[in-house]
Scaffold this active site. Structure first.
Site, short mmCIF file in Angstrom:
data_model
loop_
_atom_site.label_atom_id
_atom_site.label_comp_id
_atom_site.label_asym_id
_atom_site.label_seq_id
_atom_site.Cartn_x
_atom_site.Cartn_y
_atom_site.Cartn_z
CD GLU A 243 3.77 0.80 3.36
OE1 GLU A 243 4.80 1.49 3.58
OE2 GLU A 243 3.43 -0.17 4.04
CB CYS A 277 5.36 1.01 7.02
SG CYS A 277 6.42 -0.11 6.09
#
Length: 476
Positions: A243, A277
Protein backbone atom coordinates in the site's frame (compact mmCIF):
# COMPACT_ATOMS: atom_id res chain seq x y z
CA UNK A 1 17.16 7.96 28.99
CA UNK A 2 15.41 4.59 28.69
CA UNK A 3 16.41 2.25 25.88
CA UNK A 4 13.28 0.53 24.53
CA UNK A 5 13.67 -3.05 23.41
CA UNK A 6 12.40 -5.16 20.56
CA UNK A 7 10.98 -8.67 21.07
CA UNK A 8 12.31 -11.98 19.77
CA UNK A 9 10.76 -15.31 20.78
CA UNK A 10 8.78 -13.56 23.49
CA UNK A 11 11.86 -12.02 25.12
CA UNK A 12 13.03 -8.38 25.22
CA UNK A 13 16.24 -7.68 23.31
CA UNK A 14 18.34 -4.61 24.06
CA UNK A 15 21.37 -3.46 22.09
CA UNK A 16 24.06 -0.89 22.82
CA UNK A 17 23.50 0.56 19.36
CA UNK A 18 20.49 2.88 19.63
CA UNK A 19 18.79 5.84 17.96
CA UNK A 20 16.94 8.81 19.43
CA UNK A 21 13.16 9.20 19.31
CA UNK A 22 11.85 12.75 19.62
CA UNK A 23 8.48 14.42 20.12
CA UNK A 24 7.57 16.25 16.89
CA UNK A 25 5.56 18.84 18.82
CA UNK A 26 8.43 19.92 21.07
CA UNK A 27 11.66 18.46 19.72
CA UNK A 28 12.13 16.81 23.11
CA UNK A 29 14.04 13.52 23.34
CA UNK A 30 11.51 11.00 24.66
CA UNK A 31 13.46 7.77 24.47
CA UNK A 32 16.00 5.63 22.69
CA UNK A 33 15.30 2.52 20.68
CA UNK A 34 17.62 -0.42 20.17
CA UNK A 35 18.87 -1.04 16.64
CA UNK A 36 18.57 -4.66 15.53
CA UNK A 37 21.78 -6.19 14.23
CA UNK A 38 21.96 -8.55 11.26
CA UNK A 39 22.03 -11.50 13.66
CA UNK A 40 19.01 -10.09 15.55
CA UNK A 41 16.99 -9.97 12.33
CA UNK A 42 18.02 -13.52 11.46
CA UNK A 43 17.12 -14.69 14.96
CA UNK A 44 13.69 -13.04 14.79
CA UNK A 45 12.95 -14.74 11.47
CA UNK A 46 14.24 -18.08 12.78
CA UNK A 47 12.06 -17.72 15.86
CA UNK A 48 8.99 -17.02 13.75
CA UNK A 49 9.72 -19.94 11.43
CA UNK A 50 10.18 -22.35 14.35
CA UNK A 51 6.95 -21.24 16.03
CA UNK A 52 4.79 -21.30 12.90
CA UNK A 53 3.95 -25.02 12.59
CA UNK A 54 2.70 -25.26 16.17
CA UNK A 55 0.72 -22.03 15.83
CA UNK A 56 -0.83 -23.21 12.55
CA UNK A 57 -1.71 -26.55 14.15
CA UNK A 58 -3.99 -24.84 16.66
CA UNK A 59 -7.64 -24.93 15.79
CA UNK A 60 -9.38 -21.88 14.43
CA UNK A 61 -11.22 -21.50 17.70
CA UNK A 62 -7.98 -21.64 19.68
CA UNK A 63 -6.38 -18.92 17.58
CA UNK A 64 -9.54 -16.81 17.77
CA UNK A 65 -9.57 -17.07 21.56
CA UNK A 66 -5.92 -16.04 21.85
CA UNK A 67 -6.44 -13.06 19.56
CA UNK A 68 -9.42 -11.97 21.63
CA UNK A 69 -7.03 -11.98 24.59
CA UNK A 70 -4.78 -9.72 22.54
CA UNK A 71 -7.69 -7.33 22.06
CA UNK A 72 -8.19 -7.22 25.82
CA UNK A 73 -4.50 -6.39 26.28
CA UNK A 74 -4.99 -3.46 23.90
CA UNK A 75 -8.08 -2.32 25.80
CA UNK A 76 -6.28 -2.57 29.15
CA UNK A 77 -3.32 -0.56 27.84
CA UNK A 78 -5.17 1.98 25.72
CA UNK A 79 -4.14 5.03 27.75
CA UNK A 80 -0.49 3.99 27.91
CA UNK A 81 -0.21 3.28 24.19
CA UNK A 82 -2.25 6.34 23.16
CA UNK A 83 0.17 8.51 25.13
CA UNK A 84 3.03 7.04 23.13
CA UNK A 85 1.19 7.71 19.87
CA UNK A 86 0.76 11.37 20.75
CA UNK A 87 4.28 11.88 22.09
CA UNK A 88 5.92 10.04 19.20
CA UNK A 89 3.67 10.59 16.17
CA UNK A 90 2.11 13.93 17.16
CA UNK A 91 -1.61 13.30 16.63
CA UNK A 92 -3.63 14.67 19.58
CA UNK A 93 -5.24 12.55 22.24
CA UNK A 94 -8.62 14.14 21.43
CA UNK A 95 -10.74 14.03 18.27
CA UNK A 96 -9.76 11.56 15.54
CA UNK A 97 -6.33 11.20 17.13
CA UNK A 98 -4.47 8.82 19.43
CA UNK A 99 -7.46 7.45 21.34
CA UNK A 100 -9.24 7.03 18.02
CA UNK A 101 -6.23 5.09 16.72
CA UNK A 102 -6.31 2.80 19.76
CA UNK A 103 -10.03 2.16 19.30
CA UNK A 104 -9.23 1.16 15.71
CA UNK A 105 -6.51 -1.18 16.97
CA UNK A 106 -9.09 -2.98 19.10
CA UNK A 107 -11.67 -3.14 16.32
CA UNK A 108 -9.18 -4.35 13.72
CA UNK A 109 -8.13 -7.07 16.17
CA UNK A 110 -11.58 -8.29 17.10
CA UNK A 111 -13.05 -8.35 13.59
CA UNK A 112 -10.33 -10.42 11.85
CA UNK A 113 -10.18 -12.65 14.91
CA UNK A 114 -13.86 -13.47 14.40
CA UNK A 115 -13.64 -14.31 10.69
CA UNK A 116 -13.59 -17.76 9.12
CA UNK A 117 -12.40 -19.08 5.78
CA UNK A 118 -14.53 -22.19 5.33
CA UNK A 119 -13.73 -24.85 2.77
CA UNK A 120 -15.24 -23.88 -0.61
CA UNK A 121 -16.62 -26.50 -2.95
CA UNK A 122 -15.58 -25.04 -6.28
CA UNK A 123 -16.91 -27.87 -8.43
CA UNK A 124 -18.92 -31.02 -7.92
CA UNK A 125 -20.69 -33.51 -10.15
CA UNK A 126 -21.36 -37.23 -10.06
CA UNK A 127 -17.72 -38.08 -10.69
CA UNK A 128 -15.67 -35.61 -8.65
CA UNK A 129 -15.63 -33.03 -5.86
CA UNK A 130 -13.09 -30.18 -5.82
CA UNK A 131 -12.53 -28.27 -2.60
CA UNK A 132 -10.54 -25.11 -1.99
CA UNK A 133 -8.80 -25.03 1.39
CA UNK A 134 -6.92 -22.02 2.75
CA UNK A 135 -3.46 -22.66 4.20
CA UNK A 136 -1.14 -20.27 6.06
CA UNK A 137 1.84 -19.03 4.09
CA UNK A 138 4.43 -19.26 6.86
CA UNK A 139 6.44 -16.24 8.05
CA UNK A 140 5.09 -12.76 7.32
CA UNK A 141 7.55 -9.86 7.24
CA UNK A 142 5.75 -6.59 7.97
CA UNK A 143 6.96 -3.00 7.58
CA UNK A 144 4.76 -0.45 9.38
CA UNK A 145 4.68 3.31 8.61
CA UNK A 146 4.93 6.41 10.81
CA UNK A 147 1.55 8.01 10.15
CA UNK A 148 -0.70 5.47 11.94
CA UNK A 149 2.06 3.42 13.56
CA UNK A 150 0.03 1.13 15.81
CA UNK A 151 -3.16 0.83 13.79
CA UNK A 152 -1.45 -0.15 10.54
CA UNK A 153 0.82 -2.57 12.42
CA UNK A 154 -2.35 -4.23 13.71
CA UNK A 155 -3.71 -4.39 10.14
CA UNK A 156 -0.64 -6.42 9.25
CA UNK A 157 -0.28 -8.53 12.37
CA UNK A 158 -3.76 -9.75 13.21
CA UNK A 159 -4.95 -11.22 9.86
CA UNK A 160 -1.57 -12.92 9.48
CA UNK A 161 -1.84 -14.52 12.93
CA UNK A 162 -5.51 -15.39 12.49
CA UNK A 163 -4.65 -17.40 9.35
CA UNK A 164 -1.91 -19.35 11.14
CA UNK A 165 1.15 -17.40 10.04
CA UNK A 166 3.80 -15.95 12.34
CA UNK A 167 5.11 -12.40 12.06
CA UNK A 168 8.28 -10.33 12.21
CA UNK A 169 7.45 -6.62 12.20
CA UNK A 170 9.66 -3.56 11.84
CA UNK A 171 8.13 -0.21 12.79
CA UNK A 172 9.17 3.05 11.19
CA UNK A 173 12.33 4.56 12.64
CA UNK A 174 10.29 7.77 13.12
CA UNK A 175 7.68 6.11 15.36
CA UNK A 176 9.31 3.10 16.93
CA UNK A 177 8.71 2.99 20.67
CA UNK A 178 4.91 2.82 20.76
CA UNK A 179 4.85 -0.07 18.29
CA UNK A 180 7.62 -1.95 20.11
CA UNK A 181 5.74 -1.49 23.37
CA UNK A 182 2.48 -2.71 21.83
CA UNK A 183 4.18 -5.86 20.55
CA UNK A 184 5.81 -6.41 23.95
CA UNK A 185 2.39 -6.24 25.60
CA UNK A 186 0.77 -8.50 23.00
CA UNK A 187 3.44 -11.08 23.76
CA UNK A 188 2.11 -11.45 27.29
CA UNK A 189 -0.72 -13.56 25.84
CA UNK A 190 0.77 -14.92 22.61
CA UNK A 191 2.89 -18.07 22.40
CA UNK A 192 6.63 -17.44 22.14
CA UNK A 193 7.91 -16.71 18.67
CA UNK A 194 4.52 -16.06 17.08
CA UNK A 195 4.99 -12.28 17.00
CA UNK A 196 8.48 -10.77 16.87
CA UNK A 197 9.74 -7.22 16.37
CA UNK A 198 12.94 -5.66 15.10
CA UNK A 199 13.87 -1.99 14.87
CA UNK A 200 16.12 0.34 12.94
CA UNK A 201 16.32 2.09 9.60
CA UNK A 202 15.72 0.91 6.06
CA UNK A 203 18.74 -1.39 6.10
CA UNK A 204 17.06 -3.46 8.82
CA UNK A 205 13.84 -3.57 6.79
CA UNK A 206 15.74 -4.58 3.66
CA UNK A 207 17.28 -7.54 5.45
CA UNK A 208 13.82 -8.67 6.54
CA UNK A 209 12.20 -8.36 3.13
CA UNK A 210 15.06 -10.06 1.27
CA UNK A 211 15.26 -13.07 3.60
CA UNK A 212 14.64 -16.41 1.88
CA UNK A 213 12.77 -17.54 5.01
CA UNK A 214 10.05 -14.88 4.61
CA UNK A 215 6.96 -16.10 2.76
CA UNK A 216 4.85 -12.93 2.66
CA UNK A 217 5.67 -9.22 2.86
CA UNK A 218 3.17 -6.60 3.99
CA UNK A 219 4.20 -2.99 3.52
CA UNK A 220 2.64 0.43 3.88
CA UNK A 221 4.79 3.35 2.82
CA UNK A 222 6.35 5.12 -0.13
CA UNK A 223 6.27 3.92 -3.72
CA UNK A 224 10.07 4.11 -3.93
CA UNK A 225 10.49 1.74 -0.99
CA UNK A 226 7.81 -0.56 -2.38
CA UNK A 227 9.77 -0.91 -5.61
CA UNK A 228 12.86 -1.89 -3.61
CA UNK A 229 10.76 -4.53 -1.82
CA UNK A 230 9.55 -5.87 -5.16
CA UNK A 231 13.18 -6.21 -6.26
CA UNK A 232 14.16 -7.84 -2.95
CA UNK A 233 11.33 -10.38 -3.22
CA UNK A 234 12.84 -11.69 -6.44
CA UNK A 235 15.14 -13.82 -4.31
CA UNK A 236 12.47 -15.30 -2.02
CA UNK A 237 9.31 -15.30 -4.19
CA UNK A 238 7.43 -13.86 -1.24
CA UNK A 239 3.82 -12.86 -1.79
CA UNK A 240 3.32 -9.10 -1.54
CA UNK A 241 0.70 -6.73 -0.21
CA UNK A 242 1.86 -3.18 -0.92
CA UNK A 243 0.00 0.00 0.00
CA UNK A 244 1.96 2.94 -1.37
CA UNK A 245 -0.24 5.96 -0.73
CA UNK A 246 -2.21 8.03 -3.14
CA UNK A 247 -3.13 11.48 -4.36
CA UNK A 248 -6.84 11.17 -3.74
CA UNK A 249 -9.20 13.50 -5.59
CA UNK A 250 -12.52 14.68 -4.18
CA UNK A 251 -15.13 15.96 -6.64
CA UNK A 252 -18.04 18.10 -5.48
CA UNK A 253 -20.81 17.83 -8.04
CA UNK A 254 -22.45 21.08 -9.23
CA UNK A 255 -24.99 22.60 -6.84
CA UNK A 256 -24.29 20.17 -3.98
CA UNK A 257 -25.54 21.25 -0.57
CA UNK A 258 -22.37 21.30 1.54
CA UNK A 259 -23.50 22.70 4.89
CA UNK A 260 -24.27 19.21 6.23
CA UNK A 261 -21.21 17.70 4.57
CA UNK A 262 -18.45 20.21 5.27
CA UNK A 263 -17.33 18.56 8.52
CA UNK A 264 -16.88 15.20 6.81
CA UNK A 265 -15.03 16.89 3.94
CA UNK A 266 -12.70 18.71 6.34
CA UNK A 267 -11.72 15.55 8.23
CA UNK A 268 -11.56 13.63 4.96
CA UNK A 269 -8.76 15.98 3.97
CA UNK A 270 -7.11 16.85 7.28
CA UNK A 271 -7.40 13.85 9.60
CA UNK A 272 -3.95 13.25 11.10
CA UNK A 273 -2.85 16.58 9.58
CA UNK A 274 -3.34 15.16 6.10
CA UNK A 275 -0.75 12.47 6.86
CA UNK A 276 -3.01 9.63 5.77
CA UNK A 277 -2.70 7.62 2.57
CA UNK A 278 -6.39 7.93 1.78
CA UNK A 279 -6.91 11.61 2.61
CA UNK A 280 -8.55 13.92 0.10
CA UNK A 281 -5.50 15.67 -1.34
CA UNK A 282 -7.06 17.47 -4.33
CA UNK A 283 -10.49 19.11 -4.29
CA UNK A 284 -12.39 19.77 -7.53
CA UNK A 285 -15.26 22.27 -7.28
CA UNK A 286 -17.57 23.58 -10.00
CA UNK A 287 -16.75 27.20 -10.84
CA UNK A 288 -20.24 28.37 -9.83
CA UNK A 289 -19.85 26.81 -6.36
CA UNK A 290 -16.22 27.70 -5.75
CA UNK A 291 -16.65 30.77 -3.51
CA UNK A 292 -19.34 29.07 -1.43
CA UNK A 293 -17.25 25.93 -0.82
CA UNK A 294 -14.07 27.88 -0.09
CA UNK A 295 -15.89 30.06 2.45
CA UNK A 296 -17.31 27.00 4.22
CA UNK A 297 -13.93 25.21 4.33
CA UNK A 298 -12.18 28.35 5.54
CA UNK A 299 -14.74 28.80 8.32
CA UNK A 300 -14.46 25.26 9.66
CA UNK A 301 -10.65 25.36 9.41
CA UNK A 302 -10.64 28.46 11.63
CA UNK A 303 -12.41 26.53 14.38
CA UNK A 304 -9.84 23.73 14.71
CA UNK A 305 -7.28 24.24 17.52
CA UNK A 306 -3.72 23.16 16.75
CA UNK A 307 -0.90 22.49 19.22
CA UNK A 308 0.76 19.91 21.43
CA UNK A 309 -1.52 16.89 21.30
CA UNK A 310 -1.13 16.29 25.04
CA UNK A 311 -2.91 19.59 25.76
CA UNK A 312 -6.64 19.49 26.40
CA UNK A 313 -8.88 20.56 23.52
CA UNK A 314 -6.24 20.30 20.79
CA UNK A 315 -7.55 18.62 17.63
CA UNK A 316 -4.62 19.11 15.22
CA UNK A 317 -0.96 18.37 15.87
CA UNK A 318 2.39 18.76 14.12
CA UNK A 319 3.75 17.17 10.98
CA UNK A 320 5.58 14.10 12.23
CA UNK A 321 9.12 14.67 10.96
CA UNK A 322 11.37 17.30 9.42
CA UNK A 323 11.63 15.53 6.07
CA UNK A 324 7.87 15.69 5.60
CA UNK A 325 7.64 19.21 7.05
CA UNK A 326 10.19 20.45 4.53
CA UNK A 327 8.40 18.70 1.66
CA UNK A 328 5.06 20.32 2.53
CA UNK A 329 6.65 23.75 2.89
CA UNK A 330 8.49 23.34 -0.42
CA UNK A 331 5.31 22.41 -2.30
CA UNK A 332 3.43 25.41 -0.93
CA UNK A 333 6.30 27.76 -1.77
CA UNK A 334 6.36 26.36 -5.30
CA UNK A 335 2.61 27.00 -5.61
CA UNK A 336 3.06 30.60 -4.42
CA UNK A 337 5.90 31.19 -6.87
CA UNK A 338 3.69 30.01 -9.72
CA UNK A 339 0.74 32.26 -9.01
CA UNK A 340 -1.45 30.28 -6.64
CA UNK A 341 -3.49 32.13 -4.02
CA UNK A 342 -3.12 31.27 -0.34
CA UNK A 343 -6.64 31.35 1.10
CA UNK A 344 -5.53 30.29 4.58
CA UNK A 345 -2.19 29.41 6.18
CA UNK A 346 0.72 29.01 3.81
CA UNK A 347 3.75 29.45 6.08
CA UNK A 348 5.33 27.45 8.92
CA UNK A 349 4.25 28.41 12.43
CA UNK A 350 6.69 30.00 14.85
CA UNK A 351 8.07 28.13 17.83
CA UNK A 352 9.20 24.60 18.55
CA UNK A 353 7.93 21.56 16.68
CA UNK A 354 6.99 20.83 13.08
CA UNK A 355 3.79 22.86 13.06
CA UNK A 356 2.28 23.89 9.74
CA UNK A 357 -1.18 25.46 9.70
CA UNK A 358 -4.18 24.18 7.81
CA UNK A 359 -3.56 25.64 4.36
CA UNK A 360 -6.09 26.15 1.58
CA UNK A 361 -4.73 27.01 -1.86
CA UNK A 362 -6.70 28.44 -4.77
CA UNK A 363 -6.00 29.61 -8.32
CA UNK A 364 -4.22 26.34 -9.04
CA UNK A 365 -4.72 23.47 -11.47
CA UNK A 366 -3.35 20.15 -12.63
CA UNK A 367 0.26 20.59 -13.67
CA UNK A 368 1.22 22.36 -10.45
CA UNK A 369 3.45 20.28 -8.19
CA UNK A 370 1.08 20.75 -5.25
CA UNK A 371 -1.70 19.14 -7.30
CA UNK A 372 0.33 16.48 -9.08
CA UNK A 373 2.41 15.28 -6.10
CA UNK A 374 1.09 13.72 -2.91
CA UNK A 375 1.73 16.43 -0.30
CA UNK A 376 0.93 14.22 2.73
CA UNK A 377 0.33 17.20 4.96
CA UNK A 378 -2.23 19.83 6.04
CA UNK A 379 -2.54 21.50 2.62
CA UNK A 380 -5.46 21.27 0.20
CA UNK A 381 -5.38 22.65 -3.36
CA UNK A 382 -8.87 23.62 -4.55
CA UNK A 383 -9.34 23.43 -8.33
CA UNK A 384 -12.21 24.88 -10.36
CA UNK A 385 -13.86 22.90 -13.14
CA UNK A 386 -16.46 23.72 -15.81
CA UNK A 387 -17.95 20.28 -16.53
CA UNK A 388 -18.16 17.04 -14.58
CA UNK A 389 -16.36 15.28 -17.43
CA UNK A 390 -13.45 17.70 -17.00
CA UNK A 391 -13.35 16.97 -13.25
CA UNK A 392 -13.26 13.21 -13.88
CA UNK A 393 -10.41 13.57 -16.38
CA UNK A 394 -8.40 15.70 -13.95
CA UNK A 395 -9.11 13.37 -11.03
CA UNK A 396 -7.78 10.43 -13.05
CA UNK A 397 -4.73 12.36 -14.28
CA UNK A 398 -2.33 10.71 -11.84
CA UNK A 399 -0.20 7.59 -11.57
CA UNK A 400 -1.70 6.79 -8.17
CA UNK A 401 -5.04 5.15 -7.50
CA UNK A 402 -5.78 4.52 -3.84
CA UNK A 403 -9.01 6.36 -3.09
CA UNK A 404 -11.27 9.15 -4.21
CA UNK A 405 -14.64 10.63 -3.37
CA UNK A 406 -17.69 12.17 -5.00
CA UNK A 407 -19.93 14.58 -3.13
CA UNK A 408 -23.49 15.13 -4.30
CA UNK A 409 -27.17 15.26 -3.38
CA UNK A 410 -28.22 12.94 -6.21
CA UNK A 411 -26.76 9.60 -5.07
CA UNK A 412 -27.47 7.92 -8.39
CA UNK A 413 -25.47 10.57 -10.27
CA UNK A 414 -22.74 10.45 -7.62
CA UNK A 415 -22.49 6.68 -8.06
CA UNK A 416 -22.26 7.09 -11.84
CA UNK A 417 -19.36 9.51 -11.47
CA UNK A 418 -17.73 7.30 -8.82
CA UNK A 419 -17.70 4.38 -11.24
CA UNK A 420 -15.53 6.45 -13.60
CA UNK A 421 -12.84 7.21 -11.00
CA UNK A 422 -9.81 4.95 -11.43
CA UNK A 423 -9.02 4.03 -7.82
CA UNK A 424 -9.32 1.07 -5.49
CA UNK A 425 -12.04 2.77 -3.45
CA UNK A 426 -14.42 5.63 -4.20
CA UNK A 427 -16.48 7.04 -1.35
CA UNK A 428 -19.68 9.01 -1.77
CA UNK A 429 -20.30 11.93 0.61
CA UNK A 430 -17.41 10.73 2.77
CA UNK A 431 -13.69 10.21 2.32
CA UNK A 432 -11.33 7.68 3.87
CA UNK A 433 -14.20 5.86 5.59
CA UNK A 434 -12.48 2.49 5.91
CA UNK A 435 -14.09 -0.44 7.73
CA UNK A 436 -12.56 -3.71 9.01
CA UNK A 437 -15.00 -5.78 6.94
CA UNK A 438 -14.53 -3.86 3.67
CA UNK A 439 -11.54 -4.69 1.41
CA UNK A 440 -9.10 -1.82 0.91
CA UNK A 441 -6.26 -1.48 -1.58
CA UNK A 442 -4.99 0.55 -4.50
CA UNK A 443 -4.38 0.34 -8.23
CA UNK A 444 -1.64 1.76 -10.45
CA UNK A 445 1.33 3.04 -8.43
CA UNK A 446 -0.64 2.87 -5.18
CA UNK A 447 0.33 -0.78 -4.93
CA UNK A 448 -1.47 -4.09 -5.10
CA UNK A 449 -3.23 -6.57 -2.89
CA UNK A 450 -6.04 -5.84 -0.46
CA UNK A 451 -6.42 -5.72 3.29
CA UNK A 452 -9.46 -6.04 5.60
CA UNK A 453 -12.39 -8.40 5.71
CA UNK A 454 -12.53 -11.86 4.22
CA UNK A 455 -10.54 -10.80 1.14
CA UNK A 456 -7.79 -9.42 3.35
CA UNK A 457 -7.69 -12.65 5.31
CA UNK A 458 -7.41 -14.63 2.07
CA UNK A 459 -4.39 -12.50 1.11
CA UNK A 460 -2.32 -14.03 3.93
CA UNK A 461 -3.13 -17.57 2.85
CA UNK A 462 -2.45 -19.79 -0.13
CA UNK A 463 -5.25 -21.78 -1.76
CA UNK A 464 -4.92 -25.54 -1.85
CA UNK A 465 -7.24 -27.57 -4.05
CA UNK A 466 -8.15 -31.05 -2.88
CA UNK A 467 -9.67 -32.90 -5.81
CA UNK A 468 -11.56 -36.11 -5.03
CA UNK A 469 -12.55 -38.71 -7.57
CA UNK A 470 -15.82 -40.20 -6.47
CA UNK A 471 -16.23 -43.93 -6.38
CA UNK A 472 -18.55 -44.96 -9.16
CA UNK A 473 -20.40 -48.15 -8.39
CA UNK A 474 -21.09 -50.41 -11.34
CA UNK A 475 -23.62 -53.18 -11.45
CA UNK A 476 -22.17 -56.67 -11.17
Amino acid sequence: MKNYTFTINGNPVSTANTFDVKNPATGELIGKASISSKSDVEEAITSAKAAQPKWAAKTNEERKAILMKVSQVLIDNTDYLANWITKEQGKPMAGPGAMFEMQACVGWTQVPASLDLPVEVVFEDDTRRDEMHRKPLGVVGAIAPWNWPLMIAIWQIIPALRAGNTVVLKPSEYTTIGTLEMIRLMNTVLPEGVLNSISGDGKVGAQLTSSKEVDKIMFTGSESTARKIIEASEGNMARLTLECGGNDAAIILPGTEMHSKIGDLFWGAFINMGQTCACAKRLYVHEDDYDRVVTALDAISAQMPMGNGMDEGVLLGPIQNKMQFDKVNNLVEDAKANGATIIRGGSPMDGAGYFYPITLVGDIDNGARLVDEEQFGPVLPIIKYKTVEEAILKANDTRTGLGGSVWGDDLEEAARVASLIDTGTVWINQHGAIHPMVPFGGVKDSGYGVEFGVEGLKSVTSPQIISIKKQVLTKA
